[in-house]
Design an enzyme around this catalytic site. Sequence first.
Site, mmCIF file in Angstrom:
data_model
loop_
_atom_site.group_PDB
_atom_site.id
_atom_site.type_symbol
_atom_site.label_atom_id
_atom_site.label_comp_id
_atom_site.label_asym_id
_atom_site.label_seq_id
_atom_site.Cartn_x
_atom_site.Cartn_y
_atom_site.Cartn_z
ATOM 1 N N LYS A 49 -11.704 14.306 4.696
ATOM 2 C CA LYS A 49 -10.771 13.391 4.015
ATOM 3 C C LYS A 49 -11.546 12.430 3.114
ATOM 4 O O LYS A 49 -11.151 12.180 1.983
ATOM 5 C CB LYS A 49 -9.941 12.628 5.052
ATOM 6 C CG LYS A 49 -8.922 13.517 5.765
ATOM 7 C CD LYS A 49 -8.309 12.826 6.977
ATOM 8 C CE LYS A 49 -7.392 13.774 7.736
ATOM 9 N NZ LYS A 49 -6.877 13.204 8.994
ATOM 10 N N GLN A 93 -7.316 8.109 12.891
ATOM 11 C CA GLN A 93 -7.516 9.506 13.272
ATOM 12 C C GLN A 93 -7.151 9.690 14.753
ATOM 13 O O GLN A 93 -7.678 8.996 15.615
ATOM 14 C CB GLN A 93 -8.977 9.914 13.012
ATOM 15 C CG GLN A 93 -9.267 11.377 13.251
ATOM 16 C CD GLN A 93 -8.474 12.314 12.324
ATOM 17 O OE1 GLN A 93 -8.389 12.081 11.123
ATOM 18 N NE2 GLN A 93 -7.905 13.364 12.882
ATOM 19 N N ASP A 116 0.222 8.121 6.915
ATOM 20 C CA ASP A 116 0.480 9.327 7.698
ATOM 21 C C ASP A 116 1.935 9.449 8.156
ATOM 22 O O ASP A 116 2.298 10.431 8.797
ATOM 23 C CB ASP A 116 -0.427 9.332 8.946
ATOM 24 C CG ASP A 116 -1.730 10.079 8.712
ATOM 25 O OD1 ASP A 116 -1.731 11.026 7.902
ATOM 26 O OD2 ASP A 116 -2.738 9.716 9.332
#
Length: 280
Positions: A49, A93, A116
């Site tokens: 990422k 994460q 997200d």
Amino acid sequence: MATILDGKKAAEAIRSQLRDEISRLGKKPGLAAIIVGSNPASKMYVDIKERTCRETGILSERYSLPEATTESGLTELIKSLNSKKTIHAILVQLPLPKHISEHRILSAIEASKDVDGFTSHSKSQLLAGNESSVPCTPKGIIRLLELYKIPIEGKNAVIIGRSEIVGKPTALMLLNRNATVTICHSKTANLREHTLKADIIVAAAGKPGLVTAEMVRQGSAVIDVGTTKVNGRLIGDVDYEKAREKAGWITPVPGGVGPMTVAMLLENTLQCYKNIEGEK
Ligand code: NAD
């Protein structure tokens, strides 16, 4: 023989468009990636990422915290990033260590920086049919279906897996597009009975070989989200070689959903930037 849904190529085109658009912005969009502990898979995902952010012109800041980080310590970091002007998007994460509540941590992220789509606010929006902040993997799956003009409305879609980050939001996004959706999971009695009725199968169980060719209806679209490392190789949930002889469309692993997920992260970061900075 199925058409291969080339997520790598599609993601490259999206990234190139984003790079052009970002180069014309007044400032650089900023993404903060938080990683807690030393899970090698998590580290690998954050590495990818970060690299693609840099290549696209997004400022990327990594916060690597030790396994023993407390929930309140992590919450404080998120609060400080919520008010940091150069950061427009915050990524935590997953998975987090067991002693930290994912739900509480994700809820601490400011809604406008929820890249997200994991906060309660974003989830309730999606439930109500508003897709302004949706998780990257489901968004990448839908984008791939749309790019290849795979019909969704009125079709039977079977999702294998009911996780909060893949299965459930994918089901909702397909429902929003008027598919008839069935969600299967580890307690589903006869998986094959369901998949054989599916025009679209989304396999997101993380079980290599779960979906065999016998479970695939002729001409259907088979989206393999699964990624399991076996002997150093990434393996999907679908028996790709045999299933591609029956399917109408199929994603490879790697090179299908994975690159689309990363491309959607970049797109969502830009969207967070635009919302915050008021740029169109
Ligand atoms: P998860 O473990 O949270 O959920 C897995 C789901 O699969 C559960 O709902 C479970 O009920 C279901 N399941 C397990 N065994 C089953 C079986 N035998 N039959 C039917 N259902 C079964 O996983 P997740 O986070 O949703 O991820 C799923 C897979 O997708 C993993 O392999 C993960 O690595 C991969 N993944 C890939 C990407 C990508 O970008 N390619 C992104 C996210 C997740």
